[in-house]
Design a protein around this motif. Structure first.
Motif, PDB file in Angstrom:
ATOM      1  N   ASP A  23       0.813  -1.216   0.000  1.00  0.00           N
ATOM      2  CA  ASP A  23       0.000   0.000   0.000  1.00  0.00           C
ATOM      3  C   ASP A  23       0.848   1.267   0.000  1.00  0.00           C
ATOM      4  OD1 ASP A  23      -2.477  -1.446   0.225  1.00  0.00           O
ATOM      5  OD2 ASP A  23      -2.028  -1.750   2.350  1.00  0.00           O
ATOM      6  N   ALA A  24       2.076   1.170   0.489  1.00  0.00           N
ATOM      7  CA  ALA A  24       2.923   2.361   0.588  1.00  0.00           C
ATOM      8  C   ALA A  24       4.388   1.969   0.592  1.00  0.00           C
ATOM      9  CB  ALA A  24       2.592   3.153   1.857  1.00  0.00           C
ATOM     10  N   ALA A  25       5.219   2.920   0.145  1.00  0.00           N
ATOM     11  CA  ALA A  25       6.671   2.739   0.115  1.00  0.00           C
ATOM     12  C   ALA A  25       7.330   3.847   0.916  1.00  0.00           C
ATOM     13  CB  ALA A  25       7.188   2.760  -1.322  1.00  0.00           C
ATOM     14  N   VAL A  26       8.291   3.474   1.738  1.00  0.00           N
ATOM     15  CA  VAL A  26       9.053   4.439   2.538  1.00  0.00           C
ATOM     16  C   VAL A  26      10.469   4.531   1.988  1.00  0.00           C
ATOM     17  CG1 VAL A  26       9.960   4.999   4.831  1.00  0.00           C
ATOM     18  CG2 VAL A  26       7.730   3.863   4.614  1.00  0.00           C
ATOM     19  N   GLU A  27      10.952   5.744   1.798  1.00  0.00           N
ATOM     20  CA  GLU A  27      12.361   5.971   1.474  1.00  0.00           C
ATOM     21  C   GLU A  27      13.111   6.254   2.769  1.00  0.00           C
ATOM     22  OE1 GLU A  27      11.804   8.254  -2.851  1.00  0.00           O
ATOM     23  OE2 GLU A  27      12.912   9.183  -1.214  1.00  0.00           O
ATOM     24  N   MET A  28      14.195   5.537   3.000  1.00  0.00           N
ATOM     25  CA  MET A  28      14.975   5.749   4.221  1.00  0.00           C
ATOM     26  C   MET A  28      16.450   5.497   3.949  1.00  0.00           C
ATOM     27  SD  MET A  28      14.714   3.826   7.948  1.00  0.00           S
ATOM     28  CE  MET A  28      13.069   4.410   8.285  1.00  0.00           C
ATOM     29  N   ASP A  29      17.313   6.400   4.424  1.00  0.00           N
ATOM     30  CA  ASP A  29      18.753   6.225   4.291  1.00  0.00           C
ATOM     31  C   ASP A  29      19.250   5.148   5.260  1.00  0.00           C
ATOM     32  OD1 ASP A  29      18.826   8.177   2.388  1.00  0.00           O
ATOM     33  OD2 ASP A  29      19.776   9.698   3.648  1.00  0.00           O
ATOM     34  N   ALA A  30      20.353   4.508   4.888  1.00  0.00           N
ATOM     35  CA  ALA A  30      20.932   3.449   5.719  1.00  0.00           C
ATOM     36  C   ALA A  30      21.903   3.978   6.757  1.00  0.00           C
ATOM     37  CB  ALA A  30      21.648   2.436   4.827  1.00  0.00           C
ATOM     38  N   ASP A  31      22.243   5.259   6.668  1.00  0.00           N
ATOM     39  CA  ASP A  31      23.341   5.782   7.489  1.00  0.00           C
ATOM     40  C   ASP A  31      22.924   6.301   8.857  1.00  0.00           C
ATOM     41  OD1 ASP A  31      22.052   8.144   6.876  1.00  0.00           O
ATOM     42  OD2 ASP A  31      23.655   8.938   5.607  1.00  0.00           O
ATOM     43  N   GLY A  32      21.641   6.202   9.204  1.00  0.00           N
ATOM     44  CA  GLY A  32      21.179   6.665  10.513  1.00  0.00           C
ATOM     45  C   GLY A  32      20.714   8.101  10.545  1.00  0.00           C
ATOM     46  N   SER A  33      20.809   8.807   9.416  1.00  0.00           N
ATOM     47  CA  SER A  33      20.371  10.207   9.403  1.00  0.00           C
ATOM     48  C   SER A  33      18.854  10.331   9.493  1.00  0.00           C
ATOM     49  CB  SER A  33      20.886  10.916   8.141  1.00  0.00           C
ATOM     50  OG  SER A  33      20.430  10.257   6.976  1.00  0.00           O
ATOM     51  N   HIS A  34      18.146   9.307   9.018  1.00  0.00           N
ATOM     52  CA  HIS A  34      16.687   9.266   9.141  1.00  0.00           C
ATOM     53  C   HIS A  34      16.341   8.366  10.320  1.00  0.00           C
ATOM     54  CE1 HIS A  34      16.645   9.983   4.514  1.00  0.00           C
ATOM     55  NE2 HIS A  34      16.788  11.112   5.197  1.00  0.00           N
ATOM     56  N   LEU A  35      15.755   8.937  11.355  1.00  0.00           N
ATOM     57  CA  LEU A  35      15.492   8.189  12.577  1.00  0.00           C
ATOM     58  C   LEU A  35      14.302   7.245  12.400  1.00  0.00           C
ATOM     59  CD1 LEU A  35      15.913  11.045  15.230  1.00  0.00           C
ATOM     60  CD2 LEU A  35      17.648   9.508  14.266  1.00  0.00           C
ATOM     61  N   GLY A  49      -2.891   9.480   6.485  1.00  0.00           N
ATOM     62  CA  GLY A  49      -4.340   9.566   6.625  1.00  0.00           C
ATOM     63  C   GLY A  49      -4.948  10.716   5.846  1.00  0.00           C
ATOM     64  N   GLU A  50      -4.140  11.749   5.565  1.00  0.00           N
ATOM     65  CA  GLU A  50      -4.642  12.893   4.808  1.00  0.00           C
ATOM     66  C   GLU A  50      -3.733  13.267   3.653  1.00  0.00           C
ATOM     67  OE1 GLU A  50      -3.023  16.650   7.345  1.00  0.00           O
ATOM     68  OE2 GLU A  50      -4.684  15.549   8.250  1.00  0.00           O
ATOM     69  N   ALA A  51      -2.885  12.337   3.217  1.00  0.00           N
ATOM     70  CA  ALA A  51      -1.927  12.679   2.169  1.00  0.00           C
ATOM     71  C   ALA A  51      -1.680  11.506   1.235  1.00  0.00           C
ATOM     72  CB  ALA A  51      -0.602  13.116   2.792  1.00  0.00           C
ATOM     73  N   ASP A  52      -1.180  11.845   0.060  1.00  0.00           N
ATOM     74  CA  ASP A  52      -0.707  10.846  -0.899  1.00  0.00           C
ATOM     75  C   ASP A  52       0.801  10.658  -0.771  1.00  0.00           C
ATOM     76  OD1 ASP A  52      -3.281  10.539  -2.389  1.00  0.00           O
ATOM     77  OD2 ASP A  52      -2.909  12.646  -2.853  1.00  0.00           O
ATOM     78  N   VAL A  53       1.474  11.749  -0.412  1.00  0.00           N
ATOM     79  CA  VAL A  53       2.923  11.748  -0.226  1.00  0.00           C
ATOM     80  C   VAL A  53       3.236  12.467   1.072  1.00  0.00           C
ATOM     81  CG1 VAL A  53       5.160  12.444  -1.183  1.00  0.00           C
ATOM     82  CG2 VAL A  53       3.281  11.832  -2.730  1.00  0.00           C
ATOM     83  N   VAL A  54       4.088  11.875   1.892  1.00  0.00           N
ATOM     84  CA  VAL A  54       4.508  12.500   3.150  1.00  0.00           C
ATOM     85  C   VAL A  54       6.012  12.695   3.115  1.00  0.00           C
ATOM     86  CG1 VAL A  54       4.631  12.277   5.660  1.00  0.00           C
ATOM     87  CG2 VAL A  54       2.620  11.421   4.442  1.00  0.00           C
ATOM     88  N   ILE A  55       6.447  13.925   3.365  1.00  0.00           N
ATOM     89  CA  ILE A  55       7.877  14.246   3.376  1.00  0.00           C
ATOM     90  C   ILE A  55       8.309  14.528   4.812  1.00  0.00           C
ATOM     91  CG2 ILE A  55       9.641  15.900   2.640  1.00  0.00           C
ATOM     92  CD1 ILE A  55       8.026  16.382   0.119  1.00  0.00           C
ATOM     93  N   GLY A  56       9.325  13.834   5.258  1.00  0.00           N
ATOM     94  CA  GLY A  56       9.937  14.138   6.547  1.00  0.00           C
ATOM     95  C   GLY A  56      10.834  15.346   6.363  1.00  0.00           C
ATOM     96  N   ALA A  57      10.366  16.496   6.841  1.00  0.00           N
ATOM     97  CA  ALA A  57      11.001  17.774   6.493  1.00  0.00           C
ATOM     98  C   ALA A  57      11.870  18.321   7.628  1.00  0.00           C
ATOM     99  CB  ALA A  57       9.922  18.794   6.123  1.00  0.00           C
ATOM    100  N   ARG A  58      13.016  18.848   7.212  1.00  0.00           N
ATOM    101  CA  ARG A  58      13.943  19.481   8.153  1.00  0.00           C
ATOM    102  C   ARG A  58      13.672  20.971   8.283  1.00  0.00           C
ATOM    103  NH1 ARG A  58      18.566  17.517   4.259  1.00  0.00           N
ATOM    104  NH2 ARG A  58      16.876  18.286   2.914  1.00  0.00           N
ATOM    105  N   PHE A  90      16.892  15.391  11.689  1.00  0.00           N
ATOM    106  CA  PHE A  90      17.872  14.776  10.800  1.00  0.00           C
ATOM    107  C   PHE A  90      19.218  14.765  11.530  1.00  0.00           C
ATOM    108  CE2 PHE A  90      21.233  14.934   7.673  1.00  0.00           C
ATOM    109  CZ  PHE A  90      20.810  14.100   6.640  1.00  0.00           C
ATOM    110  N   VAL A  91      19.866  13.596  11.560  1.00  0.00           N
ATOM    111  CA  VAL A  91      21.129  13.453  12.286  1.00  0.00           C
ATOM    112  C   VAL A  91      22.220  13.022  11.317  1.00  0.00           C
ATOM    113  CG1 VAL A  91      22.323  12.299  14.178  1.00  0.00           C
ATOM    114  CG2 VAL A  91      19.866  12.778  14.364  1.00  0.00           C
TER     115      VAL A  91
END
Length: 263
Positions: free
Chosen positions: A94-106, A118-127, A212-213
């Protein structure tokens, strides 16, 4: 302003591209599975010479919800994600998540991104939104990222504050409507490209603040070529956007012009 509730998602695939991330990968996968136990994880390894693929295989052998895709060689972030999206669509997620392997995305922030679907088609984890943070970045990296996003926002006319962000979630229905077969960009540019395609497809894009770390282990894959590609592509898309606006305005003006006044 009212929001339209979307269909709930039940099957989620977390896509983690890797290239020489053997020291980071096991910990990231463990944290993902602890934070969102129902998701499946797909490690997309570009034939890492440091043995990341073999490490991923060992992790997958111990957990049936972890899968490894061994790719032929280093082809870049964009192509890795496109391969992952194809798997998501083929296997009925139903959905795909993009995530870095280096630990910068918690991984611990993944539930909040999924909840925003619940209210979006695309969700961006924003800094670069209220509540967003960046830890351990030098000033020049912050200036580069903020400047790139301001330039992108102005040139493309998008109401998105962090179009270069790489921690995001796409509904499968969104991926089907975004014209992924035409995507050729990589790195920063890949994320901008997909954001632009989502907006032009009329999809709802929501930004959720994240922390973001900067990586503690390994070497960043960010290079001058990636920055150059983003600058060149955004400039080209921006010019095309402005030309399109001018043509649209001219057409509207001609339609409003009385027939007797035309020469």
């Amino acid at each position: 302003m009212t929001t339209t509730q979307r269909e709930p998602v039940s099957r989620v695939a977390v896509l983690i591209p890797t290239y020489n991330e053997r020291d980071n990968l096991p910990g990231i996968v463990t944290r993902v599975r602890a934070s969102a136990p129902s998701v499946d994880v797909f490690v997309l390894d570009d034939a890492s010479p440091d043995g990341t693929g073999q490490v991923a295989d060992a992790v997958a052998a111990a957990d049936p919800q972890v899968h490894v895709v061994h790719r032929a060689g280093k082809e870049g972030l964009g192509k890795a994600y496109l391969a992952g999206f194809a798997i998501v669509l083929e296997r009925g997620y139903d959905a795909a998540v993009e995530m870095d392997a280096d630990g910068s995305h918690l991984p611990e922030q993944l539930p909040s991104l999924l909840a925003a679907l619940g209210e979006a088609d695309v969700v961006i984890g924003a800094r670069w939104v209220r509540g967003g943070e960046v830890h351990n970045w030098p000033v020049h990296r912050k200036v580069l990222s903020v400047g790139a996003n301001i330039y992108t926002k102005v040139m493309l006319g998008m109401a998105v504050n962090d179009a270069t962000a790489g921690y995001r979630v796409y509904r499968a229905s969104a991926l089907r409507t975004m014209g992924l077969q035409g995507v050729e960009s990589q790195g920063y540019c890949f994320q901008i490209d997909l954001t632009l395609r989502a907006i032009r497809a009329g999809l709802t894009v929501v930004e959720v603040p994240i922390t973001f770390v900067e990586r503690e282990v390994g070497v960043s894959k960010m290079g001058k070529d990636i920055v150059r590609e983003a600058l060149t592509s955004v400039t080209r898309w921006g010019v095309e956007h402005r030309v399109g606006q001018l043509r649209s305005a001219a057409q509207k003006a001609r339609r409003r012009e009385p027939v007797g006044d035309r020469s």
